[in-house]
Design a protein around this motif. Structure first.
Motif, short mmCIF file in Angstrom:
data_model
loop_
_atom_site.label_atom_id
_atom_site.label_comp_id
_atom_site.label_asym_id
_atom_site.label_seq_id
_atom_site.Cartn_x
_atom_site.Cartn_y
_atom_site.Cartn_z
N VAL A 110 0.85 -1.20 0.00
CA VAL A 110 0.00 0.00 0.00
C VAL A 110 0.88 1.24 0.00
CG1 VAL A 110 -1.78 1.29 1.25
CG2 VAL A 110 -1.83 -1.22 1.23
N GLN A 111 0.65 2.08 -0.99
CA GLN A 111 1.32 3.38 -1.05
C GLN A 111 0.31 4.41 -0.57
OE1 GLN A 111 2.06 2.50 -5.21
NE2 GLN A 111 4.18 3.15 -4.87
N ASP A 112 0.57 4.95 0.61
CA ASP A 112 -0.38 5.84 1.25
C ASP A 112 -0.80 6.98 0.34
OD1 ASP A 112 -0.45 8.12 4.02
OD2 ASP A 112 -1.97 6.66 3.45
N GLY A 113 -2.11 7.08 0.13
CA GLY A 113 -2.66 8.14 -0.69
C GLY A 113 -2.62 7.86 -2.18
N ALA B 141 -10.92 7.42 12.95
CA ALA B 141 -12.26 7.89 12.56
C ALA B 141 -12.15 8.98 11.50
CB ALA B 141 -13.00 8.41 13.79
N GLN B 142 -11.22 9.90 11.64
CA GLN B 142 -11.03 10.95 10.65
C GLN B 142 -10.70 10.37 9.29
OE1 GLN B 142 -7.98 13.31 12.47
NE2 GLN B 142 -9.43 14.50 13.70
N LYS B 143 -9.84 9.37 9.26
CA LYS B 143 -9.46 8.75 7.99
C LYS B 143 -10.65 8.04 7.36
CE LYS B 143 -6.06 8.76 6.18
NZ LYS B 143 -5.58 9.66 5.11
N LEU B 144 -11.44 7.33 8.18
CA LEU B 144 -12.62 6.65 7.66
C LEU B 144 -13.63 7.64 7.09
CD1 LEU B 144 -13.09 3.90 10.37
CD2 LEU B 144 -12.36 3.58 8.00
N ILE B 145 -13.80 8.76 7.75
CA ILE B 145 -14.72 9.80 7.26
C ILE B 145 -14.21 10.35 5.93
CG2 ILE B 145 -15.57 12.14 7.71
CD1 ILE B 145 -15.67 11.27 10.72
N ALA B 146 -12.91 10.61 5.85
CA ALA B 146 -12.33 11.12 4.60
C ALA B 146 -12.52 10.12 3.46
CB ALA B 146 -10.85 11.43 4.80
N ILE B 147 -12.34 8.85 3.75
CA ILE B 147 -12.53 7.81 2.72
C ILE B 147 -13.99 7.76 2.30
CG2 ILE B 147 -12.46 5.32 2.29
CD1 ILE B 147 -9.95 5.30 4.17
N ALA B 148 -14.89 7.84 3.24
CA ALA B 148 -16.32 7.78 2.93
C ALA B 148 -16.76 8.95 2.07
CB ALA B 148 -17.13 7.75 4.22
N ARG B 149 -16.04 10.05 2.11
CA ARG B 149 -16.39 11.25 1.34
C ARG B 149 -15.80 11.25 -0.06
NH1 ARG B 149 -15.68 15.60 6.25
NH2 ARG B 149 -17.71 15.17 7.22
N LEU B 150 -15.02 10.26 -0.41
CA LEU B 150 -14.43 10.21 -1.74
C LEU B 150 -15.51 10.00 -2.79
CD1 LEU B 150 -11.34 7.92 -1.11
CD2 LEU B 150 -11.32 10.39 -1.48
N SER B 151 -15.27 10.55 -3.96
CA SER B 151 -16.19 10.34 -5.07
C SER B 151 -16.03 8.92 -5.61
CB SER B 151 -15.91 11.33 -6.20
OG SER B 151 -14.68 11.02 -6.82
N GLY C 185 -10.25 4.91 -8.86
CA GLY C 185 -8.83 5.14 -9.10
C GLY C 185 -7.96 4.39 -8.10
N PHE C 186 -8.35 4.43 -6.83
CA PHE C 186 -7.61 3.68 -5.81
C PHE C 186 -7.67 2.19 -6.10
CE2 PHE C 186 -7.76 7.59 -3.39
CZ PHE C 186 -6.56 7.55 -2.69
N ARG C 187 -8.84 1.69 -6.46
CA ARG C 187 -8.97 0.26 -6.77
C ARG C 187 -8.09 -0.13 -7.95
NH1 ARG C 187 -15.54 -0.35 -6.48
NH2 ARG C 187 -15.69 -0.31 -4.21
#
Length: 78
Positions: free
Chosen positions: A14-17, A33-43, A49-51
């Motif tokens: 995994v390359q972060d970001g 929790a902050q990271k999970l919220i940020a991920i949930a907000r991705l388009s 793209g990450f996949r």
């Protein structure tokens, strides 16, 4: 954050970001929790793209069906 603060060999894959996200082993519940919220907000496009990048990384560097024959060829040519 240094790579050594991540668990096991995850930072090799995994390359972060880029194709996923890494958190240090000492992350607080709030940081998680902050990271999970940020991920949930991705388009949807960002998630795709990450996949795509994660699959490309696996196919290019960790796919044993591809890597073992290449390794065997290298060893035989030594």
């Amino acid at each position: 954050v240094s790579q050594s603060r991540y668990v096991g060999g995850v930072s090799e894959i995994v390359q972060d970001g880029e194709n996923g996200w890494l958190l240090p082993v000492d992350s607080s519940p709030e940081r998680i929790a902050q990271k999970l919220i940020a991920i949930a907000r991705l388009s949807r496009e960002e998630v795709e793209g990450f996949r795509r990048r994660a699959l490309e990384k696996w196919e290019n560097e960790f796919n044993s069906a591809q890597n073992y024959p290449e390794f065997a060829k290298t060893v035989l040519n030594i």
